[in-house]
Structures are given as structure tokens and as C-alpha cells.
Design an enzyme around this catalytic site. Structure first.
Site, PDB file in Angstrom:
ATOM      1  N   ASP A 273      88.709  18.737  29.955  1.00 56.78           N
ATOM      2  CA  ASP A 273      88.984  17.431  30.529  1.00 56.78           C
ATOM      3  C   ASP A 273      89.984  17.566  31.665  1.00 56.78           C
ATOM      4  O   ASP A 273      90.782  18.507  31.690  1.00 56.78           O
ATOM      5  CB  ASP A 273      89.568  16.493  29.464  1.00 56.78           C
TER       6      ASP A 273
ATOM      7  N   ASP B 250      89.562  16.444  22.554  1.00 53.61           N
ATOM      8  CA  ASP B 250      90.553  15.865  21.648  1.00 53.61           C
ATOM      9  C   ASP B 250      90.090  14.637  20.876  1.00 53.61           C
ATOM     10  O   ASP B 250      90.820  14.157  20.012  1.00 53.61           O
ATOM     11  CB  ASP B 250      91.825  15.514  22.430  1.00 53.61           C
TER      12      ASP B 250
ATOM     13  N   ASP C 148      84.324  14.037  21.225  1.00 55.73           N
ATOM     14  CA  ASP C 148      84.262  15.447  21.625  1.00 55.73           C
ATOM     15  C   ASP C 148      83.792  16.345  20.484  1.00 55.73           C
ATOM     16  O   ASP C 148      83.475  17.520  20.709  1.00 55.73           O
ATOM     17  CB  ASP C 148      85.648  15.945  22.078  1.00 55.73           C
TER      18      ASP C 148
END
Length: 679
Positions: free
Chosen positions: A372, A569, A573
Site C-alpha cells: 500500500d 493490514d 487484504d
């Protein structure tokens, strides 16, 4: 009970005993209470060591008494069926898959040891044999205890008490409050809940299933499920997701998704599929054990046939048994667990928790790292850099309206706007019925009028006119841009910038130095992502992503032959973390994401990923060294034990073989303890 509901609960039940399971040879092997098995087996082994000879040799500390041989037989029988059970079951699974590995090699060793020793006992006590037949009870006991110890060390080092699917199931309540046609309320077990039923969700309760709000309004916490805004306004006509937490209002919800049709069940299904595919990866130790199994089997048969013609049946039988027993992987069984235990201890002191041993073995093959942008490469602390109202709206009014909507969100962009308003002492308006537009922004009512906060992509998709030149200029500077609109009219924009983490540039450079391709994943616009990538020295960018796009990207890269490491996180995900060859979860993330990952970063420092790769490289090197020490002994000992070179006077006696086996085990242990992390 509906079939779908049954399957969802079966997933939870199946995964409940995950703490007692471990991976071996491409399948999950139920180890039972491994700690208990080890200690009980150790207690049973001690008298066997004292009362029975070592490879036919009576050691100084050994003793006997009338009936001691019967006691040894009873204890050895107990050990074989109790302590050896996990390995026998594991071997059965490996053979069923036509993939013999460590479990099969161990099972062969203990079965031959016990079977031949039982024959020796009968021959020595009930048959008129002229010579004493040597038994292998001593070797049987020590092999079982050492193998149990090795597997306990390994499982204790890498396994945690929870599991991703167990944490998923825990998000759902046990019961739902169903409203019947007369409006009467009654509790129903979640497994009995059916689509089309209406449920009442009181303040503070978990939403029991996916559905549509038919009455009431409230703020719903979706962060544990979607990773999006914590407080999402819900009113009649809005959708809710099972597992989210209702706020201070009461909602009446018509159930639209239960069992496998629900959002959580779909995520659980993706995790399960990814776990099954990942479990097919064969560990290095299992590959070595497979070759040793075949080598021992062939050498033993050749030894039996050769000695049958050169000597007699008893000699041939004894030589074959000696080959099988010397092939027992005492050192090999400890080669990997001891390194794993040392590696996980070092990792923990460096902010890394390693949950999957295979992640260490795969790390050297990684070709891509997907991560990310916000929170991993950038600090996630946005600052307002520009406020540009259009028409008659002032800056203060624009920020008051945007703040009214954004205070219902915990997104980093919302935090930046609220911080700006606090600093400028701007009094924010009151907003009602605020709800999140997934992947786009927010919508809500202010003074009876509906307003939306959206992205430039949304404006282009809906063909709403806006100043593209201003957007290009601000985005080129690395700003994330939000627009306030009413209907088809743009009322203004706010540009916010995020700051790179100080260690991000070093991290990206280190990846490139290793010839690993970094890939940025972001829901932000392409211009902002490209600007951040440029500041980091250039990298592949995947922008404008929605949560469901991530797993698809992982699969696409893997289909092209890439070995993927994924950093995430949130619950959204979890499938991607599981699907990736290595999943790394940020410690501040959700329990589900953490339990889906192979490695956990205690701190959100990207350089810790490099620490993991460096440690994994050093660990893999130690594993390889230990496997050569463990297997090297077997490679030399098997043909010598079989007497294949007897014509040249080279033959290995069982006693010498056992001594070399012990030395090999000691070398493996010492080598494992020398593992260090070099940053």
C-alpha cells in the site's frame, strides 16, 4: 438448517483445532497435543535406555533384572502406538498423495525398528536360536522422542493460537433477533437464519448477516470488515455487512446474504482456497526426506538380495533392517526445527513475527513486493495544501461543509480536513444521513440539501464538468484531491499532501538492489501515485484500486511466473495476504489480516521487510547446511550399512553407525545456534 449456513459453521469448526495442526508433505497433519506426547514419550524412553542395549552394546550405565526385557517390550509397544501415531498418520497421508516425505521416512524407521525388535524378542525367548538376535528398542525410543521434540520446537516457534477463519467467524454473533409477521421478536441461532427474514439490530450489537436496512438509521462501524471508515451512516435502503458493529441507533434489516452468499463467507472461501494452494508447496526438508526414503528402500532391498545369496536369510534380514534404521533421520528431523526456532527468536527481537516456515524458504525467490502507499510508504498524515472554492462559495463555507461530512469518517483524508478546520477555528455545519460511497467518498445531507465528497475519477465517470487544469497542476505536486459537489455542480476542491516515510526511499532502493520489483497499490489517483513513485526513484504503480482488485492483481502476477510478497493490514487484504507467496501484515492491522499472513511486522517500518528478507536468506543458508549435515550422514551410512562395499572390507556396524548418527545430530544443533542476522 440451510446447506450454506452449515458450510459456514463447518469452516469454523474445522479450523477450531488449528493450534494442534501442522503442515507436512503438502497436507495438514494433526499432531494432537504434541507437548504432552513428547513428555509422556520421554518418561517411557528413560527406562528403555537404561534397560536395553545400544545397537547390541551394553553401556556402563545400563542394567537388567528379571523381567526387565518384558518391561522394555511393553514400554516400546506403548511408544510405537502412542508417540509414533502422528508420524504413522502423516505417512499414511503422504502415501495417499503418492508423495512420500519426512513422515514416511520416520514411519519406515520406527516401524522397522519395532517390527524387527518384536521378532528379536520372540526369537530370543521362544525360538531355539543359537545366537542372540539384536533388537532396536533403544533406537526406536530415541527416534520417536527426538522427532517429537523437533516437531514440537518447530510448531511452537511458528504457530499461533488463532487462525484467520476462526477470527472471521468470531466477527459474527451467535444469535439474531428475528421479527415475525406480527412484529414479535425472538432469538434464532445464526445457523438457522434464512434469507428474506427480518432482524432487529440494537445499538452496540453486531449485524448478524448481510442485508438491507428497511427501517431506522445509525452509524455502523465497518472498519473490522472493510478497512474503510469507522463510522458509516446507514438509513433505510442502505446495505449492511454481517460482522459490522451497529452504533447508537436501532436498525431493522432484511437478510440478503447468509452462509456462502455473505461477504465474510466469501472472504473466508478465498482464504481457504489460497491456503489449500499454498499448502502444495513442498518444503526443502521434505524433498530431501523423499529422496532418502527411496534411497534407503532401494539400498535395503539390494542389501537383502545380495546377503541372501552371499550368506543366509538371517544375515540378509539383519542387513536390510540396519539400512532402514540407520536411514532414520535423527539429525534431519532436527535440522530444520532448530534453525526455525533460532530464526523466530532473532526475528522477534527485530520486530518480526514469523508464523509460516515456508515463508523463510520462499523469501529468496521473491521477484515482486506489492505494498500500500498510505501507511506503508507514506506516513498517512495528510495536510491541506490548497482550498479552491468555485462560484459564490467561500473557503470557510467549503471547509465547513466538507468538515461536516468528513467528521463521520476516520479516513486519513478526513483527518487532514478536520485538523485544518481546528487550526483555522472553522465552525462546521451539521450533516445527517452520512454514508460512505465505497472507493469514492461520502454523501450526506446539510441543511436539507444533499452533498457529496468525490474523486476526479467519479466526476469524469459521471461527466460532471470540473477544472481539469487545476487538477493536473495540484496532482502533479503529489496531492490527493477531493471535490465537494451538489447534484451535477462542483462547489470546490481540497488538495492534501502526504509525507513520505523517511525510510521509504532506502527500502525501495534496497529492493531494487536485490533485483526485486516494488509495486505500489493505492486507491488514490494515478497522478498522485506517480508523483510518490517518482520521489522514491521510480516504481510500478497500480492506482484507483478498490479492495477487491488486490487479490486479482496477486493472481495475475503469479500467473506470469512472479513470486509475490504482499503487505497489507485489513480484512479486505486477508485473501491477498493468503494468496501471495508470502503475506506480511502490519502489526497495527486487524486480527484477520494478521492471522492470514505468514509474517507480522510489529512496527509499520518498511525497512523491517528488508530485515525479514535478510534473515530469511541467512536462515535458508543454515537450513541447507544442516540438511547436508543430516542427509550427508545418511548418504554415506546407507550403502556402508548395507554392506554394498563389503568386498573391499568397508562395512558399517550398527554401533559405529549410531555413534556417527549422534555426532551428526550434535553438529546440526551447534550449527543452528550460530545463526545471526546481518543488517
Amino acid at each position: 438448517m440451510k446447506h450454506d449456513d452449515m458450510k459456514m459453521h463447518d469452516m469454523h469448526d474445522m479450523d477450531h483445532d488449528h493450534g494442534d495442526m501442522m503442515m507436512h508433505g503438502g497436507h495438514m497433519m494433526h499432531m494432537g497435543n504434541l507437548k504432552q506426547k513428547f513428555w509422556v514419550s520421554l518418561v517411557a524412553t528413560i527406562p528403555i535406555i537404561i534397560l536395553s542395549p545400544f545397537m547390541g552394546i551394553k553401556l556402563p550405565f545400563q542394567t537388567t533384572f528379571p523381567g526387565s526385557d518384558w518391561l522394555v517390550l511393553l514400554l516400546a509397544t506403548f511408544l510405537f502406538f502412542y508417540g509414533g501415531a502422528p508420524f504413522l498418520k502423516g505417512a499414511k497421508g503422504e502415501l495417499a498423495e503418492k508423495n512420500p516425505a519426512m513422515m514416511t521416512l520416520i514411519a519406515m524407521g520406527i516401524t522397522v525398528s519395532y517390527g524387527y525388535s518384536l521378532y528379536a524378542f520372540i526369537a530370543n525367548h521362544f525360538l531355539a536360536t543359537q545366537t542372540h538376535v539384536m533388537d532396536f528398542f533403544w533406537e526406536l525410543a530415541t527416534l520417536i522422542v527426538i522427532m517429537l521434540l523437533g516437531h514440537w520446537i518447530e510448531m511452537n516457534a511458528v504457530m499461533s493460537a488463532g487462525s484467520a477463519m476462526e477470527k472471521m467467524a468470531a466477527l459474527l454473533p451467535g444469535q439474531a433477533q428475528v421479527l415475525d409477521q406480527d412484529g414479535q421478536q425472538h432469538a434464532v441461532d445464526l445457523k438457522d437464519l434464512q434469507e428474506g427474514q427480518t432482524v432487529l439490530v440494537a445499538a452496540g450489537e453486531k449485524v448478524p448477516a448481510d442485508g438491507l436496512v428497511v427501517n431506522g438509521q445509525s452509524q455502523v462501524n465497518e472498519s473490522l470488515v472493510t478497512g474503510e471508515a469507522k463510522a458509516v451512516a446507514k438509513k433505510t435502503g442502505d446495505q449492511v455487512i454481517g460482522g459490522t458493529v451497529n452504533g447508537d441507533g436501532t436498525l431493522t434489516v432484511k437478510v440478503k446474504g447468509t452462509g456462502e452468499s455473505g461477504y465474510l463467507a466469501q472472504v473466508m472461501k478465498l482464504i481457504k482456497q489460497a491456503q489449500q494452494e499454498k499448502s502444495k508447496v513442498e518444503g526443502l526438508a521434505d524433498k530431501v526426506a523423499k529422496y532418502l526414503f527411496y534411497a534407503a528402500l532401494v539400498a535395503g532391498i539390494i542389501a537383502f538380495i545380495s546377503w541372501f545369496f552371499l550368506a543366509d536369510l538371517n544375515t540378509a534380514f539383519e542387513r536390510m533392517v540396519t539400512v532402514f534404521i540407520i536411514a532414520c533421520p535423527h539429525a534431519l528431523g532436527l535440522a530444520i526445527p532448530l534453525v526455525v526456532a533460532r530464526s523466530t527468536a532473532i526475528a522477534a527481537t527485530n520486530g518480526l513475527l514469523i508464523r509460516n516456515r515456508q515463508a523463510i524458504e520462499v523469501a529468496d525467490q521473491i521477484t515482486m513486493v506489492l505494498m500500500d502507499k498510505t501507511g506503508t510508504l507514506t506516513q498517512g498524515a495528510f495536510k491541506v495544501n490548497a482550498v479552491q472554492p468555485t462560484g459564490e462559495m467561500s473557503k470557510t463555507q467549503l471547509m465547513a461543509y466538507m468538515g461536516a461530512l468528513e467528521r463521520h469518517s476516520s479516513h486519513p483524508l478526513a483527518t487532514g480536513i478536520l485538523a485544518y478546520n481546528d487550526a483555522e477555528k472553522i465552525t462546521m455545519s451539521q450533516a445527517e444521513n452520512v454514508q460512505t460511497i465505497q472507493g469514492i467518498g461520502l454523501t450526506g445531507a446539510i441543511e436539507g440539501q444533499t452533498y457529496q465528497i468525490v474523486t476526479a475519477d467519479y466526476l469524469q465517470e459521471k461527466q460532471i464538468a470540473f477544472d481539469t487544469a487545476a487538477f493536473e497542476t495540484l496532482a502533479a505536486k503529489g496531492n490527493s484531491i477531493s471535490y465537494l459537489i451538489q447534484g451535477q455542480t462542483v462547489l470546490g476542491l481540497v488538495a492534501q499532501g502526504d509525507q513520505l516515510k523517511p525510510e521509504a526511499l532506502t527500502f525501495i532502493k534496497a529492493l531494487k538492489k536485490r533485483h526485486i520489483q516494488p509495486v505500489m497499490l493505492t486507491g488514490d489517483n494515478q497522478q498522485v501515485a506517480e508523483k510518490v513513485a517518482q520521489q522514491l526513484g521510480g516504481m510500478t504503480v497500480q492506482a484507483n484500486l478498490k479492495p477487491e482488485d488486490k487479490e486479482a492483481l496477486v493472481q495475475d502476477y503469479q500467473a506470469k511466473g512472479e513470486v509475490v510478497l504482499m503487505v497489507g493490514d485489513g480484512v479486505n487484504d486477508a485473501p491477498s495476504l493468503t494468496r501471495a507467496d508470502i503475506g506480511i501484515a502490519i502489526g497495527a492491522g486487524t486480527d484477520v489480516a494478521i492471522d492470514s499472513a505468514d509474517v507480522i511486522l510489529v512496527k509499520s517500518n518498511p525497512n523491517d521487510i528488508m530485515h525479514f528478507l535478510n534473515l530469511a536468506h541467512a536462515t535458508s543458508r543454515k537450513m541447507t547446511q544442516n540438511l547436508w549435515w543430516g542427509a550427508g550422514y545418511n548418504i554415506l551410512a546407507i550403502p556402508l550399512a548395507g554392506g554394498l562395499f563389503a568386498a573391499w572390507g568397508l562395512i558399517l556396524s550398527p554401533a559405529i553407525g549410531a555413534i556417527l548418527m549422534s555426532l551428526s545430530t550434535i553438529v546440526v544443533a551447534i550449527n543452528a545456534m550460530t545463526l545471526k542476522l546481518k543488517n
